[in-house]
Design a protein around this motif. Structure first.
Motif, PDB file in Angstrom:
ATOM      1  N   LEU A  52     143.266  44.144  54.613  1.00 45.54           N
ATOM      2  CA  LEU A  52     143.410  42.734  54.995  1.00 45.54           C
ATOM      3  C   LEU A  52     142.037  42.058  55.138  1.00 45.54           C
ATOM      4  O   LEU A  52     141.889  40.875  54.815  1.00 45.54           O
ATOM      5  N   ARG A  53     141.033  42.798  55.604  1.00 45.11           N
ATOM      6  CA  ARG A  53     139.688  42.225  55.741  1.00 45.11           C
ATOM      7  C   ARG A  53     139.073  41.894  54.382  1.00 45.11           C
ATOM      8  O   ARG A  53     138.339  40.916  54.252  1.00 45.11           O
ATOM      9  N   THR A  54     139.414  42.685  53.357  1.00 45.04           N
ATOM     10  CA  THR A  54     138.746  42.520  52.068  1.00 45.04           C
ATOM     11  C   THR A  54     139.585  41.804  51.014  1.00 45.04           C
ATOM     12  O   THR A  54     139.047  41.415  49.982  1.00 45.04           O
ATOM     13  N   ASN A  55     140.870  41.610  51.248  1.00 45.11           N
ATOM     14  CA  ASN A  55     141.736  41.071  50.203  1.00 45.11           C
ATOM     15  C   ASN A  55     142.439  39.806  50.705  1.00 45.11           C
ATOM     16  O   ASN A  55     143.296  39.851  51.588  1.00 45.11           O
ATOM     17  N   ALA A  56     142.076  38.664  50.097  1.00 41.44           N
ATOM     18  CA  ALA A  56     142.647  37.378  50.492  1.00 41.44           C
ATOM     19  C   ALA A  56     144.138  37.297  50.160  1.00 41.44           C
ATOM     20  O   ALA A  56     144.919  36.686  50.902  1.00 41.44           O
ATOM     21  N   GLU A  57     144.553  37.902  49.055  1.00 42.05           N
ATOM     22  CA  GLU A  57     145.981  37.887  48.677  1.00 42.05           C
ATOM     23  C   GLU A  57     146.835  38.574  49.730  1.00 42.05           C
ATOM     24  O   GLU A  57     147.926  38.091  50.074  1.00 42.05           O
ATOM     25  N   LEU A  58     146.347  39.703  50.238  1.00 41.32           N
ATOM     26  CA  LEU A  58     147.096  40.418  51.264  1.00 41.32           C
ATOM     27  C   LEU A  58     147.153  39.613  52.562  1.00 41.32           C
ATOM     28  O   LEU A  58     148.178  39.632  53.256  1.00 41.32           O
ATOM     29  N   ARG A  59     146.058  38.898  52.880  1.00 44.54           N
ATOM     30  CA  ARG A  59     146.084  38.049  54.082  1.00 44.54           C
ATOM     31  C   ARG A  59     147.118  36.935  53.932  1.00 44.54           C
ATOM     32  O   ARG A  59     147.833  36.612  54.878  1.00 44.54           O
ATOM     33  N   MET A  60     147.220  36.360  52.729  1.00 43.99           N
ATOM     34  CA  MET A  60     148.231  35.319  52.485  1.00 43.99           C
ATOM     35  C   MET A  60     149.633  35.917  52.591  1.00 43.99           C
ATOM     36  O   MET A  60     150.547  35.300  53.140  1.00 43.99           O
ATOM     37  N   GLU A  61     149.803  37.117  52.096  1.00 41.00           N
ATOM     38  CA  GLU A  61     151.105  37.786  52.130  1.00 41.00           C
ATOM     39  C   GLU A  61     151.538  38.078  53.568  1.00 41.00           C
ATOM     40  O   GLU A  61     152.681  37.842  53.937  1.00 41.00           O
ATOM     41  N   ILE A  62     150.588  38.568  54.397  1.00 40.44           N
ATOM     42  CA  ILE A  62     150.948  38.882  55.785  1.00 40.44           C
ATOM     43  C   ILE A  62     151.274  37.604  56.542  1.00 40.44           C
ATOM     44  O   ILE A  62     152.162  37.568  57.396  1.00 40.44           O
ATOM     45  N   GLU A  63     150.578  36.509  56.219  1.00 45.33           N
ATOM     46  CA  GLU A  63     150.866  35.223  56.875  1.00 45.33           C
ATOM     47  C   GLU A  63     152.255  34.727  56.467  1.00 45.33           C
ATOM     48  O   GLU A  63     153.010  34.222  57.307  1.00 45.33           O
ATOM     49  N   ALA A  64     152.604  34.885  55.201  1.00 51.29           N
ATOM     50  CA  ALA A  64     153.938  34.474  54.737  1.00 51.29           C
ATOM     51  C   ALA A  64     155.013  35.309  55.433  1.00 51.29           C
ATOM     52  O   ALA A  64     156.064  34.782  55.837  1.00 51.29           O
ATOM     53  N   LEU A  65     154.779  36.613  55.594  1.00 48.81           N
ATOM     54  CA  LEU A  65     155.728  37.472  56.289  1.00 48.81           C
ATOM     55  C   LEU A  65     155.879  37.060  57.757  1.00 48.81           C
ATOM     56  O   LEU A  65     156.981  37.092  58.309  1.00 48.81           O
ATOM     57  N   ARG A  66     154.769  36.654  58.388  1.00 52.30           N
ATOM     58  CA  ARG A  66     154.847  36.182  59.781  1.00 52.30           C
ATOM     59  C   ARG A  66     155.713  34.934  59.883  1.00 52.30           C
ATOM     60  O   ARG A  66     156.497  34.786  60.819  1.00 52.30           O
ATOM     61  N   GLN A  67     155.554  34.034  58.901  1.00 50.42           N
ATOM     62  CA  GLN A  67     156.361  32.805  58.896  1.00 50.42           C
ATOM     63  C   GLN A  67     157.847  33.132  58.714  1.00 50.42           C
ATOM     64  O   GLN A  67     158.696  32.578  59.411  1.00 50.42           O
ATOM     65  N   VAL A  68     158.146  34.027  57.801  1.00 49.01           N
ATOM     66  CA  VAL A  68     159.538  34.421  57.568  1.00 49.01           C
ATOM     67  C   VAL A  68     160.117  35.037  58.834  1.00 49.01           C
ATOM     68  O   VAL A  68     161.243  34.721  59.252  1.00 49.01           O
ATOM     69  N   ARG A  69     159.343  35.887  59.464  1.00 48.89           N
ATOM     70  CA  ARG A  69     159.813  36.543  60.689  1.00 48.89           C
ATOM     71  C   ARG A  69     160.060  35.520  61.797  1.00 48.89           C
ATOM     72  O   ARG A  69     161.076  35.580  62.499  1.00 48.89           O
ATOM     73  N   ALA A  70     159.153  34.564  61.946  1.00 51.49           N
ATOM     74  CA  ALA A  70     159.316  33.530  62.972  1.00 51.49           C
ATOM     75  C   ALA A  70     160.558  32.683  62.690  1.00 51.49           C
ATOM     76  O   ALA A  70     161.323  32.362  63.606  1.00 51.49           O
ATOM     77  N   ASN A  71     160.768  32.331  61.428  1.00 51.86           N
ATOM     78  CA  ASN A  71     161.950  31.537  61.063  1.00 51.86           C
ATOM     79  C   ASN A  71     163.240  32.314  61.323  1.00 51.86           C
ATOM     80  O   ASN A  71     164.230  31.740  61.780  1.00 51.86           O
TER      81      ASN A  71
END
Length: 193
Positions: free
Chosen positions: A35-54
């Motif tokens: 996650l520290r080195t890969n921007a795509e993975l950071r975007m993916e984890i943020e999208a998963l957080r949004q899905v989980r919150a919804n």
């Protein structure tokens, strides 16, 4: 390059478990490094957080909660126990077997053949003979010949292409064989049994 892609796919598959906090220490460290080195993975984890919150927001709006589930299970169990008639599986099985036996006996009487034993491959009293059809004869030509002379296939084709035939009619057998021998366009040879 392929190892990098495989590693990223593996890390992506671990993201939902990372988000839920169910990874062991080694896997969690690998995901955090990625996650520290890969921007795509950071975007993916943020999208998963949004899905989980919804999901959590929508579930709490419409869900009856733990007490609702417990009440539902209690009602189902109560209804199941208070059923006035619940036949055992063995009773149903026995009733099915009896019904099948009654149907079998009934059908056997309806379709009973008064002649007794009847050979499935044809009447053994009919004259039978073996025929080799020409290799270039079509299926249609063979079928038309069989219908024209009232013949039935008793057996065949054998491994060498021979058919055993019998006449369905009471016509003169010698005349039939004579007519068939003239049909050299379809019949290659005839042999009597």
């Amino acid at each position: 390059m392929a190892d990098n892609l495989d590693n990223q796919i593996e890390i992506e598959s671990l993201l939902p478990f990372y988000l839920n906090g169910t990874l062991d220490e080694n896997e969690q460290a690998r995901v955090e490094d990625a996650l520290r080195t890969n921007a795509e993975l950071r975007m993916e984890i943020e999208a998963l957080r949004q899905v989980r919150a919804n999901m959590h927001a929508s579930v709490s709006e419409h869900s009856p909660g733990e007490f609702g589930l417990a009440r539902l299970m209690r009602d189902i169990d109560k209804e199941h126990r208070s059923s006035p008639f619940r036949p055992a599986l063995s009773t149903l099985l026995a009733a099915s077997i009896v019904a099948a036996a009654v149907i079998f006996v009934g059908v056997s009487f309806v379709f009973r053949d008064d002649e007794g034993y009847k050979q499935a491959s044809g009447d053994s009293r009919t004259q039978q003979f073996t025929v080799a059809f020409r290799p270039d004869a079509s299926e249609r030509e063979i079928s038309e010949l069989l219908m024209e002379y009232g013949l039935g296939i008793i057996e065949g084709p054998s491994a060498v292409g021979l058919y055993r035939l019998a006449s369905r009619s009471e016509s003169d057998f010698e005349l039939l064989l004579s007519e068939l021998r003239k049909r050299v366009d379809v019949v290659e040879s005839i042999q009597l049994e």
